[in-house]
Design an enzyme around this catalytic site. Structure first.
Site, PDB file in Angstrom:
ATOM      1  N   SER A 119       0.827  -1.209   0.000  1.00  0.00           N
ATOM      2  CA  SER A 119       0.000   0.000   0.000  1.00  0.00           C
ATOM      3  C   SER A 119       0.858   1.255   0.000  1.00  0.00           C
ATOM      4  O   SER A 119       0.393   2.319  -0.377  1.00  0.00           O
ATOM      5  CB  SER A 119      -0.875   0.048   1.256  1.00  0.00           C
ATOM      6  OG  SER A 119      -1.725  -1.040   1.295  1.00  0.00           O
ATOM      7  N   HIS A 140      -2.423  -3.461  -6.594  1.00  0.00           N
ATOM      8  CA  HIS A 140      -2.961  -3.025  -5.304  1.00  0.00           C
ATOM      9  C   HIS A 140      -4.437  -3.395  -5.231  1.00  0.00           C
ATOM     10  O   HIS A 140      -5.291  -2.758  -5.858  1.00  0.00           O
ATOM     11  CB  HIS A 140      -2.743  -1.516  -5.131  1.00  0.00           C
ATOM     12  CG  HIS A 140      -3.075  -1.018  -3.768  1.00  0.00           C
ATOM     13  ND1 HIS A 140      -3.844   0.094  -3.548  1.00  0.00           N
ATOM     14  CD2 HIS A 140      -2.761  -1.499  -2.541  1.00  0.00           C
ATOM     15  CE1 HIS A 140      -3.973   0.287  -2.245  1.00  0.00           C
ATOM     16  NE2 HIS A 140      -3.333  -0.668  -1.612  1.00  0.00           N
ATOM     17  N   GLU A 152      -5.579  -1.580  -8.596  1.00  0.00           N
ATOM     18  CA  GLU A 152      -4.710  -0.576  -9.220  1.00  0.00           C
ATOM     19  C   GLU A 152      -3.481  -1.322  -9.750  1.00  0.00           C
ATOM     20  O   GLU A 152      -2.812  -2.021  -8.983  1.00  0.00           O
ATOM     21  CB  GLU A 152      -4.279   0.472  -8.195  1.00  0.00           C
ATOM     22  CG  GLU A 152      -5.422   1.356  -7.705  1.00  0.00           C
ATOM     23  CD  GLU A 152      -4.968   2.361  -6.643  1.00  0.00           C
ATOM     24  OE1 GLU A 152      -5.157   3.560  -6.858  1.00  0.00           O
ATOM     25  OE2 GLU A 152      -4.440   1.943  -5.595  1.00  0.00           O
ATOM     26  N   ASN A 190      -5.893   5.743  -2.436  1.00  0.00           N
ATOM     27  CA  ASN A 190      -5.559   6.183  -1.071  1.00  0.00           C
ATOM     28  C   ASN A 190      -5.152   7.652  -1.030  1.00  0.00           C
ATOM     29  O   ASN A 190      -5.373   8.332  -0.033  1.00  0.00           O
ATOM     30  CB  ASN A 190      -4.461   5.308  -0.472  1.00  0.00           C
ATOM     31  CG  ASN A 190      -5.019   3.980  -0.002  1.00  0.00           C
ATOM     32  OD1 ASN A 190      -6.237   3.819   0.123  1.00  0.00           O
ATOM     33  ND2 ASN A 190      -4.160   3.016   0.261  1.00  0.00           N
TER      34      ASN A 190
HETATM   35  P1  NAD Z   1      -1.570  -9.342   7.381  1.00  0.00           P
HETATM   36  O1  NAD Z   1      -0.773  -8.915   8.557  1.00  0.00           O
HETATM   37  O2  NAD Z   1      -2.992  -9.745   7.543  1.00  0.00           O
HETATM   38  O3  NAD Z   1      -0.806 -10.550   6.647  1.00  0.00           O
HETATM   39  C1  NAD Z   1       0.559 -10.547   6.345  1.00  0.00           C
HETATM   40  C2  NAD Z   1       1.033 -11.989   6.288  1.00  0.00           C
HETATM   41  O4  NAD Z   1       2.361 -12.018   5.758  1.00  0.00           O
HETATM   42  C3  NAD Z   1       1.091 -12.677   7.669  1.00  0.00           C
HETATM   43  O5  NAD Z   1       0.333 -13.875   7.642  1.00  0.00           O
HETATM   44  C4  NAD Z   1       2.583 -12.944   7.855  1.00  0.00           C
HETATM   45  O6  NAD Z   1       2.849 -14.150   8.573  1.00  0.00           O
HETATM   46  C5  NAD Z   1       3.043 -13.050   6.407  1.00  0.00           C
HETATM   47  N1  NAD Z   1       4.482 -12.929   6.215  1.00  0.00           N
HETATM   48  C6  NAD Z   1       5.364 -12.106   6.819  1.00  0.00           C
HETATM   49  N2  NAD Z   1       6.596 -12.340   6.361  1.00  0.00           N
HETATM   50  C7  NAD Z   1       6.499 -13.331   5.436  1.00  0.00           C
HETATM   51  C8  NAD Z   1       7.449 -14.016   4.607  1.00  0.00           C
HETATM   52  N3  NAD Z   1       8.753 -13.735   4.663  1.00  0.00           N
HETATM   53  N4  NAD Z   1       6.998 -14.976   3.773  1.00  0.00           N
HETATM   54  C9  NAD Z   1       5.673 -15.268   3.725  1.00  0.00           C
HETATM   55  N5  NAD Z   1       4.733 -14.657   4.486  1.00  0.00           N
HETATM   56  C10 NAD Z   1       5.155 -13.700   5.338  1.00  0.00           C
HETATM   57  O7  NAD Z   1      -1.445  -8.132   6.333  1.00  0.00           O
HETATM   58  P2  NAD Z   1      -2.453  -7.731   5.169  1.00  0.00           P
HETATM   59  O8  NAD Z   1      -3.449  -6.755   5.682  1.00  0.00           O
HETATM   60  O9  NAD Z   1      -2.894  -8.954   4.464  1.00  0.00           O
HETATM   61  O10 NAD Z   1      -1.474  -6.891   4.221  1.00  0.00           O
HETATM   62  C11 NAD Z   1      -0.582  -7.527   3.335  1.00  0.00           C
HETATM   63  C12 NAD Z   1      -0.107  -6.540   2.297  1.00  0.00           C
HETATM   64  O11 NAD Z   1      -1.254  -6.025   1.584  1.00  0.00           O
HETATM   65  C13 NAD Z   1       0.611  -5.328   2.866  1.00  0.00           C
HETATM   66  O12 NAD Z   1       1.643  -4.956   1.983  1.00  0.00           O
HETATM   67  C14 NAD Z   1      -0.467  -4.260   2.919  1.00  0.00           C
HETATM   68  O13 NAD Z   1       0.021  -2.958   2.850  1.00  0.00           O
HETATM   69  C15 NAD Z   1      -1.234  -4.593   1.661  1.00  0.00           C
HETATM   70  N6  NAD Z   1      -2.638  -4.125   1.629  1.00  0.00           N
HETATM   71  C16 NAD Z   1      -3.427  -4.236   2.733  1.00  0.00           C
HETATM   72  C17 NAD Z   1      -4.750  -3.807   2.669  1.00  0.00           C
HETATM   73  C18 NAD Z   1      -5.680  -3.944   3.867  1.00  0.00           C
HETATM   74  O14 NAD Z   1      -6.744  -3.320   3.871  1.00  0.00           O
HETATM   75  N7  NAD Z   1      -5.339  -4.755   4.848  1.00  0.00           N
HETATM   76  C19 NAD Z   1      -5.281  -3.249   1.470  1.00  0.00           C
HETATM   77  C20 NAD Z   1      -4.433  -3.189   0.344  1.00  0.00           C
HETATM   78  C21 NAD Z   1      -3.109  -3.618   0.438  1.00  0.00           C
END
Ligand code: NAD
Length: 288
Positions: A119, A140, A152, A190
């Site tokens: 993000s 995204h 995106e 965003n």
């Molecule tokens: P989350 O914390 O729910 O999940 C992240 C996962 O990544 C965890 O299960 C963690 O164990 C895993 N992880 C960490 N290191 C790792 C590795 N080396 N190998 C494999 N897995 C690993 O986070 P999320 O909300 O799913 O966000 C994930 C990504 O998506 C981020 O970059 C975030 O910015 C982006 N994002 C989030 C949202 C939202 O609304 N939550 C929206 C758009 C984009």
């Protein structure tokens, strides 16, 4: 490009949704996380989502097992070896993402494409971690992934046209609507959405109206389906603050300064729905 097997790194909120929509489009998915526990939780979430779709008549019951059968889980990065297209959706930390990309490039094919769902980290900067930065692109997604139609597609400085097209094609194949975006802090959605939420927090902090009135104003006067403060509670007030901090830091423009109240709420642990309390107390009246 023949996209048959999609790798998804990170099985959290976003990763499990991405795995689900890819599997529902009959693509094979290799879902990787650090622990079996995280992977089991992801599969349980996908199973519950599919049950909900069956219940509401959006999915035939027999499809559930077919979709789940497309998802292979592993804690081993080596399992991604045969993937044509990998989407990184791990924890939002540049250090973690850079480590993953370096590790990934040593196992995948030379022509496999690497997308990131970050993000806030620059696609160009993440691409520079790779020996071949041309294959890096941003995808995204929005939360919850199975429900939100938009993706995106973000072009970094080195992203090639064919890589950008492949990401766009994949988005369409999994039932999403892509928009083309150049790499820039906050991308498009965003950058518009979160400063609007921040402005609503300024309005609240200045005592111009209460939370319910501000939200009613934007729903009834601007035709928004949800008010900005209720939306902040849904997104997470900490996430809104983090986005504003990135915009403020990267643009050096005072129009992106986070509202003081936003920071105070994060300091107080009032993060929105996930903490039970934000601008509203769930599911009761405004607390501010
Ligand atoms: P989350 O914390 O729910 O999940 C992240 C996962 O990544 C965890 O299960 C963690 O164990 C895993 N992880 C960490 N290191 C790792 C590795 N080396 N190998 C494999 N897995 C690993 O986070 P999320 O909300 O799913 O966000 C994930 C990504 O998506 C981020 O970059 C975030 O910015 C982006 N994002 C989030 C949202 C939202 O609304 N939550 C929206 C758009 C984009």
């Amino acid at each position: 490009m023949n996209m048959k097997t999609i790798g998804v790194i990170g099985a959290g909120q976003m990763g499990n949704g991405i795995a689900q929509v890819c599997a529902a489009a009959e693509l094979d998915v290799v879902l990787r996380d650090l622990s079996e526990e995280a992977l089991e939780k992801a599969l349980a979430t996908i199973s519950t989502n599919l049950d909900r779709s069956i219940k509401s008549g959006k999915l035939e019951a027999k499809k559930k097992q077919e979709i789940l059968a497309h998802i292979y889980t592993s804690t081993d990065i080596g399992a991604l070896v045969g993937c044509d297209f990998i989407i990184e959706a791990a924890t939002e930390s540049i250090d973690i993402k850079q480590c993953i990309l370096a590790e990934l490039e040593s196992v995948i094919a030379h022509d496999a494409i690497v997308a990131t769902n970050t993000s806030s980290v620059s696609i160009t900067r993440l691409g520079a971690t790779l020996k071949n930065p041309d294959r890096m692109v941003g995808m995204h997604f929005f939360n919850p992934v199975p429900v939100m139609p938009l993706v995106e597609i973000i072009r970094g400085v080195r992203t090639t046209d064919s890589v950008f097209r492949a990401a766009t094609t994949l988005a369409v194949k999994i039932g999403k609507t892509p928009i083309a975006v150049k790499n820039s802090p906050g991308f498009v959605v965003n950058r518009i959405l979160v400063p609007m939420i921040n402005e609503a927090v300024f309005v609240l902090q200045d005592g111009l109206a209460n939370a319910e009135e501000i939200d009613a104003g934007m729903k009834l006067g601007a035709n928004h389906p949800i008010g900005p403060l209720a939306l902040a509670d849904l997104i997470g007030i900490d996430v809104c603050l983090a986005v504003m901090e990135v915009l403020y830091r990267d643009f050096h423009d005072s129009k992106y300064r986070p509202a003081r109240l936003l920071r105070e709420m994060v300091d107080a642990g009032q993060l929105g729905r996930k903490s039970g309390k934000g601008f509203y107390e769930y599911g009761q009246m405004p607390v501010v």
